[in-house]
Design an enzyme around this catalytic site. Structure first.
Site, PDB file in Angstrom:
ATOM      1  N   HIS A 198       0.827  -1.216   0.000  1.00 15.22           N
ATOM      2  CA  HIS A 198       0.000   0.000   0.000  1.00 15.22           C
ATOM      3  C   HIS A 198       0.857   1.261   0.000  1.00 15.22           C
ATOM      4  CE1 HIS A 198      -3.691  -2.066   0.380  1.00 15.22           C
ATOM      5  NE2 HIS A 198      -3.483  -2.534   1.586  1.00 15.22           N
ATOM      6  N   ARG A 305      -9.367   1.244 -14.950  1.00 12.66           N
ATOM      7  CA  ARG A 305      -9.616   0.255 -13.885  1.00 12.66           C
ATOM      8  C   ARG A 305     -10.752   0.791 -13.016  1.00 12.66           C
ATOM      9  NH1 ARG A 305      -3.648  -0.226 -13.861  1.00 12.66           N
ATOM     10  NH2 ARG A 305      -3.094  -2.411 -14.125  1.00 12.66           N
ATOM     11  N   ARG A 341     -12.734  -1.283 -18.046  1.00 12.65           N
ATOM     12  CA  ARG A 341     -12.646  -2.684 -17.648  1.00 12.65           C
ATOM     13  C   ARG A 341     -13.625  -2.926 -16.501  1.00 12.65           C
ATOM     14  NH1 ARG A 341      -7.241  -5.106 -15.151  1.00 12.65           N
ATOM     15  NH2 ARG A 341      -7.987  -4.000 -13.318  1.00 12.65           N
ATOM     16  N   GLU A 440      -4.985 -12.679 -20.212  1.00  8.94           N
ATOM     17  CA  GLU A 440      -4.029 -12.631 -19.104  1.00  8.94           C
ATOM     18  C   GLU A 440      -3.905 -13.975 -18.388  1.00  8.94           C
ATOM     19  OE1 GLU A 440      -5.256  -9.563 -16.329  1.00  8.94           O
ATOM     20  OE2 GLU A 440      -7.365  -9.993 -16.634  1.00  8.94           O
ATOM     21  N   ASN A 463       0.773  -8.245 -16.732  1.00 12.04           N
ATOM     22  CA  ASN A 463       1.066  -8.368 -15.293  1.00 12.04           C
ATOM     23  C   ASN A 463       0.618  -9.742 -14.806  1.00 12.04           C
ATOM     24  OD1 ASN A 463       1.664  -5.699 -15.623  1.00 12.04           O
ATOM     25  ND2 ASN A 463      -0.163  -4.940 -14.607  1.00 12.04           N
ATOM     26  N   ASP A 464      -0.596 -10.110 -15.185  1.00 12.26           N
ATOM     27  CA  ASP A 464      -1.104 -11.410 -14.768  1.00 12.26           C
ATOM     28  C   ASP A 464      -0.617 -12.528 -15.677  1.00 12.26           C
ATOM     29  OD1 ASP A 464      -2.633 -11.138 -12.390  1.00 12.26           O
ATOM     30  OD2 ASP A 464      -3.995  -9.873 -13.531  1.00 12.26           O
ATOM     31  N   ARG A 474       2.855 -12.159  -8.312  1.00  8.75           N
ATOM     32  CA  ARG A 474       3.326 -10.842  -8.748  1.00  8.75           C
ATOM     33  C   ARG A 474       3.580  -9.894  -7.591  1.00  8.75           C
ATOM     34  NH1 ARG A 474      -1.961  -8.357 -11.928  1.00  8.75           N
ATOM     35  NH2 ARG A 474      -1.371  -6.298 -11.179  1.00  8.75           N
ATOM     36  N   CYS A 511      -1.885  -3.858 -22.086  1.00 10.21           N
ATOM     37  CA  CYS A 511      -2.125  -2.875 -21.019  1.00 10.21           C
ATOM     38  C   CYS A 511      -1.400  -3.244 -19.736  1.00 10.21           C
ATOM     39  CB  CYS A 511      -3.612  -2.678 -20.776  1.00 10.21           C
ATOM     40  SG  CYS A 511      -4.433  -4.162 -20.202  1.00 10.21           S
TER      41      CYS A 511
HETATM   42  C1  PEP Z   1      -2.570  -6.984 -16.160  1.00  9.93           C
HETATM   43  O1  PEP Z   1      -2.810  -8.029 -15.539  1.00  9.93           O
HETATM   44  O2  PEP Z   1      -1.585  -6.849 -16.919  1.00  9.93           O
HETATM   45  C2  PEP Z   1      -3.451  -5.817 -16.023  1.00  9.93           C
HETATM   46  C3  PEP Z   1      -3.311  -4.754 -16.768  1.00  9.93           C
HETATM   47  O3  PEP Z   1      -4.398  -5.867 -15.049  1.00  9.93           O
HETATM   48  P1  PEP Z   1      -4.131  -5.665 -13.490  1.00  9.93           P
HETATM   49  O4  PEP Z   1      -2.719  -5.203 -13.306  1.00  9.93           O
HETATM   50  O5  PEP Z   1      -5.141  -4.656 -13.038  1.00  9.93           O
HETATM   51  O6  PEP Z   1      -4.382  -7.031 -12.965  1.00  9.93           O
HETATM   52 MG    MG Z   2      -4.721  -8.360 -14.633  1.00  9.87          MG
END
Ligand code: PEP
Ligand code: MG
Length: 588
Positions: A198, A305, A341, A440, A463-464, A474, A511
Site C-alpha cells: 500500500h 480500472r 474494464r 491474461e 502483469n497477470d 506478482r 495494457c
Molecule cells: C494486467 O494483468 O496486466 C493488467 C493490466 O491488469 P491488473 O494489473 O489490473 O491485474
Molecule cells: Mg490483470
C-alpha cells in the site's frame, strides 16, 4: 538498534516509486512494547473487559480522527485503508475471543489479546500467500494501536516531522503513512514490502520516491544520516562521499533533462520512421487523471480500472455513480476512446463484504469476471452504467480474467440482457459498443484463435499473464527476480495472441506494466501489437522511441530473438540493439 555510523554504505532494495533524492534520515523506531501479563481476581473480570473495550473504542476514534484530518484529496483517496483497519477493530474473532479469554482464563486484557493474536498468527502462518500476509500485517498494526491504548502509551508522533526528510522504517502501515505531514516527507525507505505494498502505491501516486524490501535499513541507518535513495534502481547509499553524491546528482540531472526533452514528443503521432502507426493510450483509474493523459499525449484510455469505485467504501456503487463517472470519462476524452474494464476484484484487492479476502489462494480464486458472473446483480449495475454512458462519447467494454469461451459467452448473455432492458426503457446507448477480452491467463492465450471470434478486440494483461505463465506471485518480493517479461515463453505467447487477433481482423492491445518500458515496446512493436496502454507519464518516452524506430527492423529483431533460449540472452541482445540505435536515450 542503530549501530556505528556507516560511511558510503550501499544497500539494495526494490525500487518502489521512481526518483533520485539526497536527504536526511528520519528513523521511525517501533520498539516492541513490553506487555504486562497479570492474573486477575474474578471480581476484576468485568472491569478488565471494560478496559479492553475502551481501548478498542479509543483506537477506533483515533483512526477516524486520522482520516478526518486528511485534507489532501490525493492522500484521501487512499484512506480506505483506514476503513479496513476500523473493520478489523469490529472483527468478532479478535474482540470476542479476547473477551472470552479474559473471562475464562482470568488474565489481564493485554495478555488475553496477545493470546488471541498468537492463535490468529498460527492460522496466518499456515497460509503461504503474500496477499494474506498483508492482511496479517494490518492486524498487527491495529493490535499495536490497541496495546498502546491499553498501556496508556503515546503513539509515535510522526505527524510533526519537521523539514524535508527521508522516512526510514522497518515497515510503514498505511495508517502511519497517511498520518504524516507528507509535505515534509521527501522519500520513504522500508526494510520490508515490495512494489505493490500500500505504501509503495501511495508513494507512486504522490510522486514521492521510495525503496522497499531493504531488509537492513533500520539496523544500519541512524536518524540524521545523509542518504541517497534511488527509487528506480532500489539503491540506497548511507552517508555517501562527495564523489558518490555527485554521480547520483549527475544521473538525476540527465534523467530530468531527458524528461523535459521527451515531453516534446507528447503531441506527435506514434508513428515509426517507416510509417507504421500505433496507438499509445493510458491506464488510469480516476477521471481526475484525464488531464495528465492529454498532457502526455495519450490517444485515449486503453484501461480504465474500476476497482477504486468499489474499494473506498462499505456499500456497492449505484448505477448512477457508475454512469456519472463513465459519462465524464466519455465526454472529457471525446473524440478519443476510453476502454472501461469491468470489476477486477479479488487477487490483491477485495470487497469488504464479500468473502474473497478469506481465500487461500486469491490470485486463482473468485477474481474479476468470475466474481461478476457469480454476483450477476452487482455486475449488471456496472454494465448498465457503462452502456448508459456510452451515449456520451466513445466507450469500449473490457472483461478481465477470461479463461475460456463459456465465460465470455455467459458474460455476453448478461450484457445482452442489460441491453434489452435499456431498449425497453428507451434509454439511449451506443448499440455498436465494442466488447473485448483481457488475455491474461495462459488458457485464454492458448485458445486465442477461438476467443478472437467472440470479441471485438483483445487487451493483453502481461502483469497477470507473466504471473500465471511463469508461476510467480506478482506481489511476492522473494520471487520477483523470476519476473521476466522477455522470457521466451512470454514472447511466444504474445506472438500467438497477436496472430489469432489479426487472423480474425481484430486489434490487439497491451495494457500490462510491460508497455511502459521502451526496451519492451521495441519488441512488442516487432510482434505486431496495435495499441499500447500504460501509465500516462510513460507515454512521451515510449512515443519517442517508437518514432525513432523502423517497424521492419523491429520485425527482424524479433525473429532473431526467437533463436535465443533464455530471458537474459534476449534482454542483453535487445539492450545492445537499442544502445546502437538510441545511444543518448538509453539510460540504464
Ligand atoms: C494486467 O494483468 O496486466 C493488467 C493490466 O491488469 P491488473 O494489473 O489490473 O491485474
Ligand atoms: Mg490483470
Amino acid at each position: 538498534m542503530a549501530v556505528r555510523q556507516q560511511i558510503n554504505k550501499f544497500i539494495q532494495g526494490i525500487g518502489a516509486s521512481p526518483g533520485i533524492l539526497i536527504g536526511k534520515a528520519y528513523l521511525i523506531e517501533r520498539s516492541k512494547v513490553r506487555l504486562p501479563q497479570k492474573r486477575i481476581q474474578p471480581d476484576q473480570v468485568e472491569e478488565e473487559v471494560k478496559r479492553f473495550l475502551k481501548a478498542i473504542q479509543e483506537s477506533r476514534n483515533q483512526l477516524t480522527e486520522i482520516k478526518l484530518k486528511i485534507l489532501d484529496p490525493e492522500v484521501r483517496r487512499h484512506s480506505f485503508i483506514l476503513d479496513v483497519h476500523v473493520m478489523i477493530l469490529d472483527d468478532k474473532m479478535l474482540i470476542q475471543d479476547t473477551v472470552d479469554t479474559i473471562r475464562k482464563k482470568k488474565v489481564n486484557a493485554e495478555w488475553a489479546l496477545d493470546l488471541t493474536l498468537e492463535k490468529l498468527d498460527i492460522v496466518f502462518k499456515t497460509i503461504d500467500d503474500e496477499y494474506l500476509r498483508e492482511r496479517r500485517s494490518d492486524l498487527h498494526y491495529v493490535s499495536a494501536r490497541i496495546f498502546r491504548n491499553l498501556l496508556g502509551k503515546k503513539h509515535d508522533d510522526i505527524t510533526r516531522i519537521k523539514g524535508k526528510v527521508i522516512v526510514v522504517a522497518h515497515d510503514l502501515s498505511p495508517a502511519d503513512t497517511l498520518q504524516m505531514n507528507l509535505k515534509n516527507v521527501a522519500g520513504f525507505i522500508t526494510d520490508i514490502g515490495g512494489k505493490v505494498s500500500h505504501t509503495a502505491i501511495l508513494s507512486r501516486s504522490l510522486s514521492i520516491p521510495s525503496v522497499a524490501g531493504l531488509e537492513v535499513a533500520t539496523s544500519l541507518i541512524n536518524g540524521g544520516d545523509l542518504l541517497i535513495i534511488d527509487g528506480d534502481t532500489g539503491e540506497v547509499v548511507i552517508n555517501p562521499t562527495e564523489e558518490v553524491s555527485q554521480s547520483f546528482l549527475e544521473r538525476k540531472r540527465r534523467i530530468r533533462s531527458m524528461e523535459r526533452d521527451i515531453l516534446k514528443y507528447a503531441s506527435l503521432p506514434a508513428e515509426t520512421r517507416d510509417g507504421v502507426r500505433v496507438h499509445l493510450q493510458a491506464n488510469i483509474e480516476m477521471v481526475e487523471e484525464i488531464s495528465s493523459v492529454k498532457m502526455h499525449g495519450g490517444e485515449g484510455v486503453g484501461l480504465f480500472r474500476t476497482e477504486i469505485l468499489y474499494l473506498n467504501r462499505k456499500d456497492i456503487p449505484t448505477e448512477e455513480e457508475h454512469f456519472q463517472t463513465y459519462r465524464q470519462l466519455a465526454e472529457d476524452l471525446f473524440p478519443a476512446t476510453a476502454t472501461i474494464r469491468t470489476l477486477d476484484i479479488g487477487g490483491d484487492k477485495f470487497l469488504p463484504n464479500y468473502s474473497s479476502g478469506n481465500e487461500m489462494n486469491p490470485a486463482m480464486g473468485l477474481r474479476a469476471i468470475r466474481f461478476s458472473l457469480k454476483e450477476a446483480d452487482i455486475f449488471k449495475v456496472q454494465l448498465k452504467g457503462i452502456l448508459r454512458a456510452s451515449a456520451y462519447g466513445k466507450l469500449r467494454i473490457l472483461f478481465p480474467m477470461i479463461s475460456g469461451v463459456e465465460e465470455i459467452r455467459q458474460t455476453k448473455t448478461i450484457l445482452e440482457e442489460v441491453r434489452k432492458g435499456l431498449v425497453k426503457e428507451r434509454i439511449a446507448f451506443d448499440r455498436g459498443i465494442k466488447v473485448g477480452a483481457m488475455i491474461e491467463i495462459p488458457s485464454a492465450s492458448d485458445i486465442s484463435d477461438i476467443l478472437a471470434k467472440e470479441v471485438d478486440f483483445f487487451s493483453i494483461g502481461t502483469n497477470d499473464l507473466i504471473q500465471y505463465t511463469l508461476a510467480i506471485d506478482r506481489i511476492n518480493e522473494h520471487v520477483s527476480y523470476l519476473y521476466k517479461p522477455l522470457h521466451p515463453a512470454i514472447l511466444r505467447i504474445i506472438r500467438e495472441i497477436v496472430q489469432s487477433a489479426h487472423q480474425a481482423k481484430i486489434p490487439v492491445a497491451i495494457c500490462g506494466e510491460m508497455a511502459a518500458e521502451p526496451l519492451y515496446d521495441i519488441v512488442l512493436l516487432g510482434l505486431g501489437l496495435d495499441e499500447f496502454s500504460m501509465n500516462p507519464i510513460s507515454i512521451p518516452k515510449v512515443k519517442k522511441v517508437l518514432r525513432m524506430s523502423r517497424f521492419e527492423e523491429t520485425r527482424t529483431l524479433v525473429e532473431k530473438l526467437f533463436q535465443f533460449s533464455t530471458a537474459s540472452e534476449i534482454e542483453s541482445y535487445v539492450r545492445r540493439w537499442m544502445a546502437e540505435r538510441f545511444p543518448k536515450d538509453f539510460i540504464q
